[in-house]
Design a protein around this motif. Structure first.
Motif, PDB file in Angstrom:
ATOM      1  N   ALA A  15      -2.883  29.795  22.901  1.00  0.00           N
ATOM      2  CA  ALA A  15      -3.615  29.238  23.845  1.00  0.00           C
ATOM      3  C   ALA A  15      -2.666  28.305  24.954  1.00  0.00           C
ATOM      4  O   ALA A  15      -2.568  28.382  26.042  1.00  0.00           O
ATOM      5  N   LEU A  16      -1.862  27.547  24.091  1.00  0.00           N
ATOM      6  CA  LEU A  16      -0.765  26.528  24.757  1.00  0.00           C
ATOM      7  C   LEU A  16       0.386  27.509  25.568  1.00  0.00           C
ATOM      8  O   LEU A  16       0.584  26.943  26.718  1.00  0.00           O
ATOM      9  N   SER A  58      -5.131  37.620  15.385  1.00  0.00           N
ATOM     10  CA  SER A  58      -5.007  37.015  16.367  1.00  0.00           C
ATOM     11  C   SER A  58      -6.222  36.436  17.082  1.00  0.00           C
ATOM     12  O   SER A  58      -7.078  36.085  16.470  1.00  0.00           O
ATOM     13  N   MET A  59      -6.018  35.867  18.333  1.00  0.00           N
ATOM     14  CA  MET A  59      -6.998  34.999  19.010  1.00  0.00           C
ATOM     15  C   MET A  59      -8.396  36.083  19.456  1.00  0.00           C
ATOM     16  O   MET A  59      -8.201  36.926  19.804  1.00  0.00           O
ATOM     17  N   ASN A  60      -9.413  35.366  19.096  1.00  0.00           N
ATOM     18  CA  ASN A  60     -10.726  36.483  19.581  1.00  0.00           C
ATOM     19  C   ASN A  60     -10.702  36.730  20.946  1.00  0.00           C
ATOM     20  O   ASN A  60     -10.335  35.843  21.984  1.00  0.00           O
ATOM     21  N   PRO A  61     -10.782  38.017  21.407  1.00  0.00           N
ATOM     22  CA  PRO A  61     -10.246  38.460  22.824  1.00  0.00           C
ATOM     23  C   PRO A  61     -11.397  37.700  23.836  1.00  0.00           C
ATOM     24  O   PRO A  61     -10.746  37.536  24.893  1.00  0.00           O
ATOM     25  N   PRO A 105     -12.746  26.517  22.787  1.00  0.00           N
ATOM     26  CA  PRO A 105     -12.662  26.893  21.263  1.00  0.00           C
ATOM     27  C   PRO A 105     -12.192  28.154  21.242  1.00  0.00           C
ATOM     28  O   PRO A 105     -12.206  29.209  21.876  1.00  0.00           O
ATOM     29  N   VAL A 106     -11.184  28.432  20.256  1.00  0.00           N
ATOM     30  CA  VAL A 106     -10.417  29.287  19.912  1.00  0.00           C
ATOM     31  C   VAL A 106     -10.498  29.636  18.500  1.00  0.00           C
ATOM     32  O   VAL A 106     -10.162  29.078  17.745  1.00  0.00           O
ATOM     33  N   LYS A 107     -10.930  31.225  18.176  1.00  0.00           N
ATOM     34  CA  LYS A 107     -11.089  31.407  16.936  1.00  0.00           C
ATOM     35  C   LYS A 107      -9.950  32.517  16.364  1.00  0.00           C
ATOM     36  O   LYS A 107      -9.622  33.494  17.140  1.00  0.00           O
ATOM     37  N   ARG A 108      -9.737  32.238  15.223  1.00  0.00           N
ATOM     38  CA  ARG A 108      -8.444  33.255  14.648  1.00  0.00           C
ATOM     39  C   ARG A 108      -9.454  34.179  13.884  1.00  0.00           C
ATOM     40  O   ARG A 108      -9.858  34.078  13.067  1.00  0.00           O
TER      41      ARG A 108
END
Length: 250
Positions: A75-76, A34-37, A6-9
């Motif tokens: 992520a990709l 950005s993406m959560n570190p 899971p990736v969060k903005r």
């Protein structure tokens, strides 16, 4: 084995947070996102597992508005194979996130779910634990070292007293900490390749989840400004100020 990440903005960690004038929340209009570190660390670990032959596919999933596709693309570009966007424009609380991820996990059948230990916008640190409970899977939280075996994982956790090493049966949910790895920078060729990788779009309703919030934000306010420090002549004066003015010692 599949790895679900899971990736969060979130608002970029370099941005100074500003509270809205009506104190209903944090200003996000025209703010760099950005993406959560912590999620970057999870993606990096999943990609390393794939490179080591421990995983066949890395799937990045994000829950949020249409713009969250950019987070999935990041992520990709780091090495994930495909993405899933569960599109929802409103606020999604940790329990709803966990329910959505449970539905995605049941559809995808991953061997490991790697989550960031918390998001830097709400600092809830709840989603991984809730997801583990909903799925009935073992969990390893605050992971600073992870070794994947054929049917179990060995995780080193950061706890108050130092480091704790545990073993969990797979499939499992792991939440990662800062010291697990150093996320890579996506190269330009990989950024270009990421544009061609598939992203499947769903809605919470497609997964049978009601994302309506259970909590109401009453007020958001900035912390009071930090007061200036003072110099003291000796230890006795320091102790006196801590006791009589700050009242932090008896």
């Amino acid at each position: 084995m599949k790895v679900l990440v899971p990736v969060k903005r979130v608002v970029d960690y370099n941005v100074k947070i500003r509270v809205k004038a009506d104190q209903t929340g944090v200003e996000t209009a025209n703010v760099k996102m950005s993406m959560n570190p912590f999620d970057e660390i999870a993606v990096e670990q999943a990609v390393r597992m794939k490179e080591a032959g421990q995983a066949e596919e890395v799937i990045a999933v994000s829950i949020g508005p249409q713009q969250a596709q950019e987070t999935i693309r990041t992520a990709l570009a780091m090495g994930a194979d495909r993405g899933i966007l569960v599109q929802h424009d409103g606020e999604v609380e940790p329990l709803a996130v966990a329910k959505i991820l449970k539905a995605v996990a049941e559809a995808e059948g991953p061997g490991v779910i790697l989550c960031g230990k918390q998001a830097i916008d709400d600092d809830a640190n709840q989603t991984a634990q809730m997801l583990s409970a909903l799925l009935g899977w073992p969990q390893a939280t605050f992971v600073s070292k992870l070794e994947i075996g054929s049917d179990e994982a060995t995780a080193t956790r950061e706890v108050d007293g130092g480091l704790e090493t545990i073993k969990v049966k797979l499939p499992a949910v792991c939440s990662v900490d800062l010291r697990l790895n150093e996320p890579r920078y996506a190269s330009l060729p990989n950024i270009m390749k990421a544009k061609k990788k598939p992203i499947d779009t769903k809605s919470p309703a497609d997964l049978g989840v009601d994302p309506a919030p259970r909590l109401t934000t009453v007020k958001v306010a900035e912390p009071p400004p930090r007061q200036a420090g003072v110099k003291v002549a000796d230890v006795a004066e320091l102790v006196a100020k801590l006791r009589d003015e700050a009242k932090v010692i008896g």
